[in-house]
Structures are given as C-alpha cells and as structure tokens.
Motif scaffolding. Sequence first.
Motif, PDB file in Angstrom:
ATOM      1  N   GLU A 301      39.998  24.644  33.152  1.00 24.37           N
ATOM      2  CA  GLU A 301      39.058  23.701  33.672  1.00 24.37           C
ATOM      3  C   GLU A 301      39.203  23.702  35.027  1.00 24.37           C
ATOM      4  OE1 GLU A 301      38.576  20.186  31.789  1.00 24.37           O
ATOM      5  OE2 GLU A 301      38.383  21.026  29.770  1.00 24.37           O
ATOM      6  N   LEU A 302      37.956  23.826  35.967  1.00 19.39           N
ATOM      7  CA  LEU A 302      38.019  23.870  37.287  1.00 19.39           C
ATOM      8  C   LEU A 302      38.232  22.230  37.503  1.00 19.39           C
ATOM      9  CD1 LEU A 302      37.884  25.126  40.178  1.00 19.39           C
ATOM     10  CD2 LEU A 302      35.471  24.067  40.217  1.00 19.39           C
ATOM     11  N   ASN A 303      39.123  21.979  38.604  1.00 20.03           N
ATOM     12  CA  ASN A 303      39.109  20.576  39.098  1.00 20.03           C
ATOM     13  C   ASN A 303      38.539  20.601  40.368  1.00 20.03           C
ATOM     14  OD1 ASN A 303      40.289  18.359  40.721  1.00 20.03           O
ATOM     15  ND2 ASN A 303      41.548  17.935  39.017  1.00 20.03           N
ATOM     16  N   GLU A 304      37.355  19.692  40.609  1.00 20.82           N
ATOM     17  CA  GLU A 304      36.484  19.662  41.922  1.00 20.82           C
ATOM     18  C   GLU A 304      37.236  19.137  43.022  1.00 20.82           C
ATOM     19  OE1 GLU A 304      32.729  18.685  41.649  1.00 20.82           O
ATOM     20  OE2 GLU A 304      32.210  20.250  40.023  1.00 20.82           O
ATOM     21  N   GLY A 305      38.165  17.927  42.474  1.00 24.95           N
ATOM     22  CA  GLY A 305      39.006  17.405  43.584  1.00 24.95           C
ATOM     23  C   GLY A 305      39.781  18.297  44.440  1.00 24.95           C
ATOM     24  N   LYS A 306      40.474  18.972  43.404  1.00 24.61           N
ATOM     25  CA  LYS A 306      41.661  19.851  43.756  1.00 24.61           C
ATOM     26  C   LYS A 306      40.766  21.390  44.659  1.00 24.61           C
ATOM     27  CE  LYS A 306      45.080  19.411  40.372  1.00 24.61           C
ATOM     28  NZ  LYS A 306      45.834  20.054  39.311  1.00 24.61           N
ATOM     29  N   LEU A 307      39.749  21.461  44.293  1.00 23.88           N
ATOM     30  CA  LEU A 307      39.058  22.585  45.031  1.00 23.88           C
ATOM     31  C   LEU A 307      38.575  21.943  46.447  1.00 23.88           C
ATOM     32  CD1 LEU A 307      37.786  25.350  45.248  1.00 23.88           C
ATOM     33  CD2 LEU A 307      35.735  24.766  44.167  1.00 23.88           C
ATOM     34  N   LYS A 308      38.130  20.883  46.384  1.00 23.47           N
ATOM     35  CA  LYS A 308      37.746  20.125  47.668  1.00 23.47           C
ATOM     36  C   LYS A 308      38.864  20.031  48.654  1.00 23.47           C
ATOM     37  CE  LYS A 308      35.459  16.046  49.400  1.00 23.47           C
ATOM     38  NZ  LYS A 308      34.991  14.768  49.122  1.00 23.47           N
ATOM     39  N   GLU A 309      40.013  19.834  47.877  1.00 18.57           N
ATOM     40  CA  GLU A 309      41.304  19.488  49.051  1.00 18.57           C
ATOM     41  C   GLU A 309      41.631  21.153  49.608  1.00 18.57           C
ATOM     42  OE1 GLU A 309      45.499  18.069  48.384  1.00 18.57           O
ATOM     43  OE2 GLU A 309      43.972  17.034  47.199  1.00 18.57           O
ATOM     44  N   ALA A 310      41.592  21.997  48.778  1.00 22.73           N
ATOM     45  CA  ALA A 310      42.072  23.248  48.914  1.00 22.73           C
ATOM     46  C   ALA A 310      41.272  23.908  50.182  1.00 22.73           C
ATOM     47  CB  ALA A 310      42.002  24.298  47.712  1.00 22.73           C
ATOM     48  N   THR A 311      39.642  23.731  49.882  1.00 21.21           N
ATOM     49  CA  THR A 311      38.734  24.027  50.888  1.00 21.21           C
ATOM     50  C   THR A 311      38.692  23.308  52.242  1.00 21.21           C
ATOM     51  OG1 THR A 311      36.916  22.628  50.118  1.00 21.21           O
ATOM     52  CG2 THR A 311      37.205  24.622  49.216  1.00 21.21           C
ATOM     53  N   GLY A 312      39.329  22.113  52.241  1.00 26.08           N
ATOM     54  CA  GLY A 312      39.357  21.292  53.507  1.00 26.08           C
ATOM     55  C   GLY A 312      37.824  20.750  53.615  1.00 26.08           C
ATOM     56  N   ALA A 313      37.152  20.771  52.710  1.00 28.15           N
ATOM     57  CA  ALA A 313      35.673  20.597  53.178  1.00 28.15           C
ATOM     58  C   ALA A 313      35.412  19.069  52.966  1.00 28.15           C
ATOM     59  CB  ALA A 313      34.774  21.133  52.152  1.00 28.15           C
ATOM     60  N   SER A 314      34.454  18.379  53.657  1.00 25.30           N
ATOM     61  CA  SER A 314      34.247  16.955  53.465  1.00 25.30           C
ATOM     62  C   SER A 314      33.247  16.628  52.304  1.00 25.30           C
ATOM     63  CB  SER A 314      33.892  16.414  54.723  1.00 25.30           C
ATOM     64  OG  SER A 314      32.588  17.092  55.602  1.00 25.30           O
ATOM     65  N   VAL A 315      32.354  17.761  52.198  1.00 25.70           N
ATOM     66  CA  VAL A 315      31.134  17.593  51.229  1.00 25.70           C
ATOM     67  C   VAL A 315      31.373  19.014  50.279  1.00 25.70           C
ATOM     68  CG1 VAL A 315      28.915  17.463  50.363  1.00 25.70           C
ATOM     69  CG2 VAL A 315      29.669  16.282  52.572  1.00 25.70           C
ATOM     70  N   LEU A 316      31.603  18.745  48.965  1.00 23.85           N
ATOM     71  CA  LEU A 316      31.824  19.946  47.896  1.00 23.85           C
ATOM     72  C   LEU A 316      30.535  19.677  46.911  1.00 23.85           C
ATOM     73  CD1 LEU A 316      33.524  22.692  47.284  1.00 23.85           C
ATOM     74  CD2 LEU A 316      34.590  21.168  45.690  1.00 23.85           C
ATOM     75  N   VAL A 317      29.647  20.501  46.658  1.00 25.24           N
ATOM     76  CA  VAL A 317      28.847  20.494  45.606  1.00 25.24           C
ATOM     77  C   VAL A 317      28.705  22.093  44.978  1.00 25.24           C
ATOM     78  CG1 VAL A 317      27.528  18.512  46.363  1.00 25.24           C
ATOM     79  CG2 VAL A 317      26.874  20.845  47.206  1.00 25.24           C
ATOM     80  N   MET A 318      28.462  21.690  43.682  1.00 28.55           N
ATOM     81  CA  MET A 318      28.304  23.163  42.887  1.00 28.55           C
ATOM     82  C   MET A 318      26.909  23.587  43.586  1.00 28.55           C
ATOM     83  SD  MET A 318      28.167  23.858  38.790  1.00 28.55           S
ATOM     84  CE  MET A 318      29.662  24.147  38.663  1.00 28.55           C
ATOM     85  N   ALA A 319      26.756  24.776  43.681  1.00 30.19           N
ATOM     86  CA  ALA A 319      25.623  25.582  44.122  1.00 30.19           C
ATOM     87  C   ALA A 319      24.360  25.333  43.395  1.00 30.19           C
ATOM     88  CB  ALA A 319      25.969  26.954  44.040  1.00 30.19           C
ATOM     89  N   ASP A 320      23.532  25.124  44.137  1.00 34.36           N
ATOM     90  CA  ASP A 320      22.078  25.052  43.401  1.00 34.36           C
ATOM     91  C   ASP A 320      21.705  26.312  43.043  1.00 34.36           C
ATOM     92  OD1 ASP A 320      19.536  23.643  43.274  1.00 34.36           O
ATOM     93  OD2 ASP A 320      19.008  25.454  44.517  1.00 34.36           O
ATOM     94  N   GLU A 321      21.204  26.483  41.620  1.00 37.26           N
ATOM     95  CA  GLU A 321      21.197  27.629  41.168  1.00 37.26           C
ATOM     96  C   GLU A 321      20.110  28.601  41.660  1.00 37.26           C
ATOM     97  OE1 GLU A 321      21.259  27.533  36.999  1.00 37.26           O
ATOM     98  OE2 GLU A 321      20.049  29.477  36.693  1.00 37.26           O
ATOM     99  N   ALA A 322      19.069  27.934  42.074  1.00 31.72           N
ATOM    100  CA  ALA A 322      18.055  28.762  42.733  1.00 31.72           C
ATOM    101  C   ALA A 322      18.405  29.346  44.227  1.00 31.72           C
ATOM    102  CB  ALA A 322      16.565  28.026  42.857  1.00 31.72           C
ATOM    103  N   ARG A 323      19.062  28.412  44.709  1.00 34.00           N
ATOM    104  CA  ARG A 323      19.421  29.094  46.285  1.00 34.00           C
ATOM    105  C   ARG A 323      20.540  30.134  46.157  1.00 34.00           C
ATOM    106  NH1 ARG A 323      21.316  24.530  49.689  1.00 34.00           N
ATOM    107  NH2 ARG A 323      21.783  26.199  50.793  1.00 34.00           N
ATOM    108  N   ALA A 324      21.441  29.895  45.216  1.00 34.74           N
ATOM    109  CA  ALA A 324      22.656  30.794  45.126  1.00 34.74           C
ATOM    110  C   ALA A 324      21.983  32.220  44.617  1.00 34.74           C
ATOM    111  CB  ALA A 324      23.811  30.015  43.943  1.00 34.74           C
ATOM    112  N   LYS A 325      20.978  32.031  43.722  1.00 33.57           N
ATOM    113  CA  LYS A 325      20.556  33.242  43.306  1.00 33.57           C
ATOM    114  C   LYS A 325      19.987  34.021  44.627  1.00 33.57           C
ATOM    115  CE  LYS A 325      19.765  32.708  38.217  1.00 33.57           C
ATOM    116  NZ  LYS A 325      19.243  32.323  37.193  1.00 33.57           N
TER     117      LYS A 325
END
Length: 581
Positions: A301-325
């Motif tokens: 399972e992905l851990n969003e907290g860890k991903l956020k830390e790895a990216t160094g981003a201040s805002v991390l959100v799952m991609a909006d499906e329509a926009r990602a497509k």
Amino acid sequence: MRWSNSMIPTLREVPSEAVVPSHQLMLRAGLIQQVAAGTYSYLPLGWRVMQKVMDIIREEMNAAEAVEVFMPAMQPIESLERSGRNVDYGDNLFVLTDRHGRAQALSPTHEEVITDMFGAFVKSYKQLPLTLYQIQTKFRDEFRPRFGVLRSREFMMKDAYSFHIDEGSLGAVYQRQYDAYCRIFDRCGVDNYVIVEAESGPIGGSASHEFIMPCETGEDVILQSDKGNYAANVEKCEIGERGHELAGEATGELEQVHTPGCATIEDVGKIMKVKAPHLLKTMVYEADGSWVVAVVRGDHELNEGKLKEATGASVLVMADEARAKEAGFAIGFVGPHVPVSCKTYVDPDAAQAQFWACGANEADHHVKHFNWQRDLLDHVDDDCVIVADIRNAAEGDPSPKNDGGVLRESRGIELGHVFKLGSKYSDALGVTVLDEQQQARPVLMGCYGIGVNRILAAWIESDHGRDEGGIIWPMAIAPYQVVITTIKYEGEVQAAADALYDELLAAGVDVLLDDRDERAGVKFKDADLIGIPLRITVGDRGLKSDEVELKARTSEDAEMVARGDAAARAVALIEEALKTS
RNA sequence: CGGGGUGUAGCUCAGCUUGGUAGAGCGCGUCGUUCGGGUCGACGAGGCCGUAGGUUCAAAUCCUAUCACCCCGACCA
C-alpha cells in the motif's frame, strides 16, 4: 448504593444494533443508552466509570502542574477559519446558525480558543511554560459513527495544551505529559496499552506518540518489532534497509494483454494469472502542481505521507482523474513507463529486476515482462527515477532499527495522543510572547489528548476486559468496588448484609448492595455482567458458621471469610488491587 | 455521499409472498410455587405495526414518498 435505588437496566439479550463486544456489553450492562446515531446517554453505572477515569486524569494532570479550565462547547466559525481548520475538518465540523445568522461551530477540539485565551493573558516568557487542560465534550459530525462509543459524534475528551518559549521547554513538558499518560493508564488498570510513534507533524523526529489499546476491532494498524525496541502507527512506520536493483536483465519481450475493465490489482491478477507480488501498482499524484508517479508492489500500500516527504512537496494530492487523462495518463491502466515527462518514485521492493506485470499506459491493457532498465531508464534522465520508501510497512518487514528485528502487524484503538504542535496555531492566530531581548517570539505549543469514553470501550474490547459472563472492570475504574449479593434479602441474611454494607460504606468502599427480591442466579449473573471486581455473597449457608463468601470477578473460586473479617478483608484486597494496577 | 439491510410490545423476533381489525419468547404486574448461577405455573397490563399519502369495501401486509437506525464502501488505478 442499594441496587433497588439505582437504575441498572441489564439486558439478557444483545440489542441488534450492536456488533462489537464493547458496544454489546455496554448496552447489556446498562452503562449507556443510544439517543441517536453516534450519541449516547450515560446511565448511572456508565457515568460512575466515566467519573472515576476523569478523577484519575485530573489528579495526574494536576500533579504534572497543568491547570484546568473550561471552555464553551461552541465557538464562532471565524476562529476556525483563522487557522484553516474549518477546511481541514470539512464536513466533520458541526456548524449551526444562531438567530442573528452567525455560524457557530460545535468545537471538535479547542486549539484556537485556548490559544486565544493564552494570548490574551500571557505576554512574557517569564510566565512560561504553562500547561492548560480541559475535560469536555467534543463534537465531530463523523461521516460514519460506529462501534457504539468508540466512534461517536460526541465524546468526552481530556485535552491539554502547553506553551513554550523554546524547544527545550516543549521537550521537557512533552516528556512530563508522556509520563503522566503512562501513570493515568496504569492507574486506571488499563495497563495493556502499547505506545507507538505516530505521525510526527511539523517539527519532526519522535514528536508524537499514540497510546493504543490492542484489540482486533481497532481502527488503527500498528507495527511492533519483535525485538521489542520499536513500535509505530502504520501511517508513520518506517521500514528497515531494503536492497533494490533496477538495472537487471529483462525476463522477456514486453507483451501486451487485453484486460478490459480490470482496474484493480485483484482483477488484473486474476485475468493475467499473475500474483500481486509480481504486479506493479502505479499511481499518479500532483505534487505542488507537478505530475508525480508512484510505484509500489501490487501487494503493498502506498503511504501518502512518505511519498509527500520523498517529493518534498508541500501539497500532495491524488491526481484528478479527468485532468490526468487529459495529460495523457491512462488512469486505471498506468504503468511506470508513462508517456508523460515526470518524476517517478519507486518503492525498493518494486525496484527490482524480476518478472513484472503492470499497466500498459493504454486503456484496457496491461503488459508482461516490464523491465525497469529497458522500458523506463533507457528513455529518461537518470534523476527522474527515485527509489524511496513510499509504502506502508507490513507484517514481516525488517525493523527500521536494522537490528534483525521483524515487524509484526496488529490492530488497536487509540486512547491518547501526545503531540508537538510547534507554532502552527500561534502563527495562525498571531500569538507571541516577549523574550529576554524584548523580542516578540511565536509561542511553541504541545497538545495532549485522551478519549475518556474510549478508555471504557477499549478496555472492554480488549482481551482482559471481558469474558463470557460480561465485563471485568479493573478496581480503579469499576463503578463499584464491591457488590454484596444476598441469596435472599430477608431475615438474618438481610440483617447481616445490611451490617456489612454499613461497615464497608464507613470504610470508604464503593459498595453496591443487591437488595432486590430476585433469585440468587439472577443476582449472580448480573453481578458478573456489570463486572464488579469483588463480590461478597451473604446467604443462610454461610451464616450458619457465621461466614460470608468472598470472590473476585477474575477468579473461579470463592473463599469463605468470617463475617466479622469480611469488610477488612475486602478493604485489604481493594488496596492491593489499587497498588498493583 | 454510493451500495445493501431493518423499522411490529421495554428487548429479541414471527406475521407481509397469497390484504380480512396483532402474535411468541424474554422482561414487566398480581397470585401461588420454587429458592446458592437467568425456577415453574396461572392470570394480567402493554403496540394508532417508523411517518405521510395512495390503491381497496377492507392495508402491518400492495404502491409512492419520506424519516430513522444498522452494515459494507467511499482517492491503493
């Protein structure tokens, strides 16, 4: 208290709405009554337990030099807007409108109100540190209240807030609260708790700990090293060193497979006949506005907290499906070799040269024999692919202590949480104090919460808190310490029971006299159900030899005690129990 | 919010398919009986069948709406 003068509506049958043991027993033992979804009244027995827990908390808070205050149940919505928490809480916030059309929020916690209170009256470092606490009802409009009192819309909470001029002081008070928490739970007799590292928040380090009651129905997942030197909430849990190898040989030609409508790992695995550990789960995120791809193994399972830390981003959100497509991601069928230029974060266990199946980056298709080197690294800049721990720890993972320990997964209920807040609220609300140089400095804060009603429910939910007969209360928080069960309440037995009752009352014992005109069996069953730690049975049989029977809720056998010694013996057992608990 | 389920006596539930003025067990009350782990028996009290409409000579039962409660899910592509 005489049973006949109280209101103890014990139930023989389990009310149908209760599905977990604690909820069932709290209803059957006459502790609570449901008023609406997620709101409960406390009946005499339940309220006594609540009060005993609150008394212990209060004593330990006072001993830790915290001072009690009391705040309104509601606060103007504006104060939550200033800290942005009206957004953080979202629909979980109860908002009501007063007759003038002003929005008032029922407080989900009181950080803003207490920070304002502090700011209004404390201006100098000389007055620090200061720890204020409250024991009050908090309100959260839970999307789904459940499990009785464990997740309710109104609950009793002890919240303490500490204020500091520097890190050192915050650390010291944090430790003092931490120690107080251990004493509180130990004294309550709820001593089978586990302390785990939790989401660390703005300051980092080991700045947050949760006190967890282990039990199967718990909503929190925790991991503990079998070496006994590490425990953490899954949201926070790190994983020990793991090797990775991206550069290895391909296992075969990239082969496209038609997988119509199969967007989940389970479906894909079934149709492709590939087990989850050989699938790559690829997810698309937006980190501060840039596309980011995260890859973990299918069974992880992905851990969003860890991903956020790895990216160094201040805002991390799952991609909006329509926009990602629109951007070119075949959502549902994404593989690591995306046709979009972006950074890719890969968990070490997924960063291996082995057989992989993953999304084909084309709707309704997956591929077999994906190879990191051939299919991704050869086509992008080296620094676009980053291997990092970005997944939840799981059963069997190496301990982050890297000492050969193995992590074991279990579930539990969060009873308490100690947390270093830093200057989050003082910054947002503009609360400063003057330091020695007469400089205004933002005040540092810690916050420390305990869910009072959760202590009752979690204890009953745990292995030690119940058996087939009902609840088993620890002495310190039992609604009554002793129940006198009369085989029948008349004649000599009545006189003896009354005398014993008076004697125990005079000795300061919390005693319940079962003076009901019921059959003995009913009284025994009820005494067990409501979980009173000590039972003294008074009946003709014993009185013939001038004896009564003394039995602990937890033991099979009773001991016969001379009538004149019974009270003293009970007092001794109570003192003993309170000492060890 | 999406999906599923349930609303009938204080509690656990039957009755509903196939409309005909409401049932059991537990609990409660009275009497008797029994009396150290939820005695036994008799009698009795207690329900506008969640609510509102509709269909019908007639609705707990069929239809519509609504409310409440419970369960599962709700950013793991």
